[in-house]
Design an enzyme around this catalytic site. Structure first.
Site, PDB file in Angstrom:
ATOM      1  N   CYS A  55     -11.397   3.421  -1.186  1.00 17.95           N
ATOM      2  CA  CYS A  55     -10.087   3.789  -0.641  1.00 17.95           C
ATOM      3  C   CYS A  55      -9.945   3.060   0.682  1.00 17.95           C
ATOM      4  CB  CYS A  55      -9.967   5.292  -0.435  1.00 17.95           C
ATOM      5  SG  CYS A  55      -8.421   5.780   0.379  1.00 17.95           S
TER       6      CYS A  55
ATOM      7  N   CYS B  74      -4.193  -1.106  -2.416  1.00 20.04           N
ATOM      8  CA  CYS B  74      -4.242   0.341  -2.621  1.00 20.04           C
ATOM      9  C   CYS B  74      -5.039   0.596  -3.895  1.00 20.04           C
ATOM     10  CB  CYS B  74      -2.822   0.892  -2.764  1.00 20.04           C
ATOM     11  SG  CYS B  74      -2.721   2.635  -3.239  1.00 20.04           S
TER      12      CYS B  74
ATOM     13  N   ASP C 152       0.856  -1.188   0.000  1.00 22.33           N
ATOM     14  CA  ASP C 152       0.000   0.000   0.000  1.00 22.33           C
ATOM     15  C   ASP C 152       0.888   1.232   0.000  1.00 22.33           C
ATOM     16  OD1 ASP C 152      -2.579   1.376   0.177  1.00 22.33           O
ATOM     17  OD2 ASP C 152      -1.902   1.995   2.160  1.00 22.33           O
ATOM     18  N   SER C 153       0.338   2.337  -0.440  1.00 23.17           N
ATOM     19  CA  SER C 153       1.088   3.586  -0.436  1.00 23.17           C
ATOM     20  C   SER C 153       1.352   4.086   0.976  1.00 23.17           C
ATOM     21  CB  SER C 153       0.324   4.655  -1.227  1.00 23.17           C
ATOM     22  OG  SER C 153      -0.957   4.863  -0.671  1.00 23.17           O
TER      23      SER C 153
ATOM     24  N   GLU D  13      -5.012  10.178   8.038  1.00 25.01           N
ATOM     25  CA  GLU D  13      -3.577  10.103   8.327  1.00 25.01           C
ATOM     26  C   GLU D  13      -3.199  10.939   9.545  1.00 25.01           C
ATOM     27  OE1 GLU D  13      -1.070   8.446   6.902  1.00 25.01           O
ATOM     28  OE2 GLU D  13      -1.911   7.648   5.049  1.00 25.01           O
TER      29      GLU D  13
ATOM     30  N   HIS E 181      -8.346   3.751   3.278  1.00 27.25           N
ATOM     31  CA  HIS E 181      -8.357   4.594   4.485  1.00 27.25           C
ATOM     32  C   HIS E 181      -9.777   4.793   5.023  1.00 27.25           C
ATOM     33  CE1 HIS E 181      -4.271   5.656   3.340  1.00 27.25           C
ATOM     34  NE2 HIS E 181      -4.141   6.390   4.417  1.00 27.25           N
TER      35      HIS E 181
END
Length: 273
Positions: free
Chosen positions: A190, A71, A8-9, A156, A192
């Site tokens: 996504c 991702c 994943d990024s 984040e 996240h």
């Protein structure tokens, strides 16, 4: 033989990874987060491909024969090129899978109105990967997309309960639903976004089904391993998990637990770019 690689990024792929480990606990895994170069969502196709390819090659060098791009941006911007351009030249059996197909190939089982919403990063929306893939499996489904550029930074920075998070989540959901009153299923495109689920549910009408990707990807991977014995036999099974980050390992450990659901220990891996 070697572990299964998960890329994943940054941290978001950990929400998918935890579901994979829950579904397939016996396998060995290596997780690599490219935290030094996050975010991917606003970068060009060429840059995302270059970064993703380098990280995939790093996982191959660790003995992984199978790598999952956990991702959406990497899956949208780099997966097809890696599969078509790079893998045919590999000296042994290597496979790279993404998170978009496992989601799109089952979406038709979840919608009655055949109007589906996508909440995603600007890069994923711009790629049109979800409308294209859904059309392949279910041409009768109409897809409506909404880019959510602020959601990943909010996650984040652990701003999950802030007024700012509520403002942006509500605004983007309204923009999506304004496109069609008949949307009955929304994909969180996504990795996240599952951390924002309480806020998303707060502003999403209860009649609309919300689909995070983790469970769908885990089910798809389990099915893939059953159907591809030549790949499955190359995956070691000792129940071991290792975490790597391209940024500071201590910082990664501090944040990763929120995504993975438990504390992790990580090592730093330097990239060339």
């Amino acid at each position: 033989m070697g572990p299964i690689g998960i890329f994943d990024s940054g941290y978001g792929g950990l929400t998918v990874f935890r579901e994979i480990v829950k579904k397939l606990p016996l396998y060995d895994y290596v997780y690599l987060g490219d935290n030094a170069r996050v975010p991917y969502g606003t970068r060009s196709f060429e840059t995302v491909y270059a970064y993703t390819k380098e990280c995939v090659e790093s996982l191959f060098s660790m003995g992984c024969h199978l790598v999952v791009l956990a991702c959406n941006t990497a899956s949208a911007k780099a997966l097809r090129t890696i599969q078509q351009k790079d893998l045919p030249h590999c000296p042994d059996l290597r496979k790279v899978l993404g998170v978009i197909r496992p989601t799109t190939e089952v979406i038709g089982l979840h919608t009655s109105t055949r109007h589906v919403g996508i909440l995603a990063t600007p890069g994923t929306v711009k790629s049109a990967s979800y409308p294209i893939e859904i059309r392949k499996f279910f041409p009768d489904i109409t897809v409506f997309q909404q880019a959510c550029p602020m959601w990943v930074p909010l996650v984040e920075n652990n701003e999950l309960d802030s007024e700012g998070a509520a403002y942006f989540v509500e605004a983007d959901i309204k923009r999506l639903l304004h496109q069609s009153p008949d949307i009955d299923t929304v994909i969180l495109a996504c990795t996240h976004y599952p951390l924002l689920l309480p806020l998303i549910r707060r502003f999403m009408p209860p009649s609309i089904q919300i689909l995070p990707q983790g469970g769908l990807v885990a089910d798809s991977l389990a099915d893939y391993l059953k159907r591809h014995a030549e790949v499955e036999m190359l995956c070691t099974k000792n129940g071991r998990t290792h975490f790597f980050t391209t940024d500071n390992a201590a910082d990664f450990e501090e944040r990763a637990g929120r995504f993975y659901g438990q504390a992790v220990k990580a090592s730093e891996l330097k990239m060339q770019f």
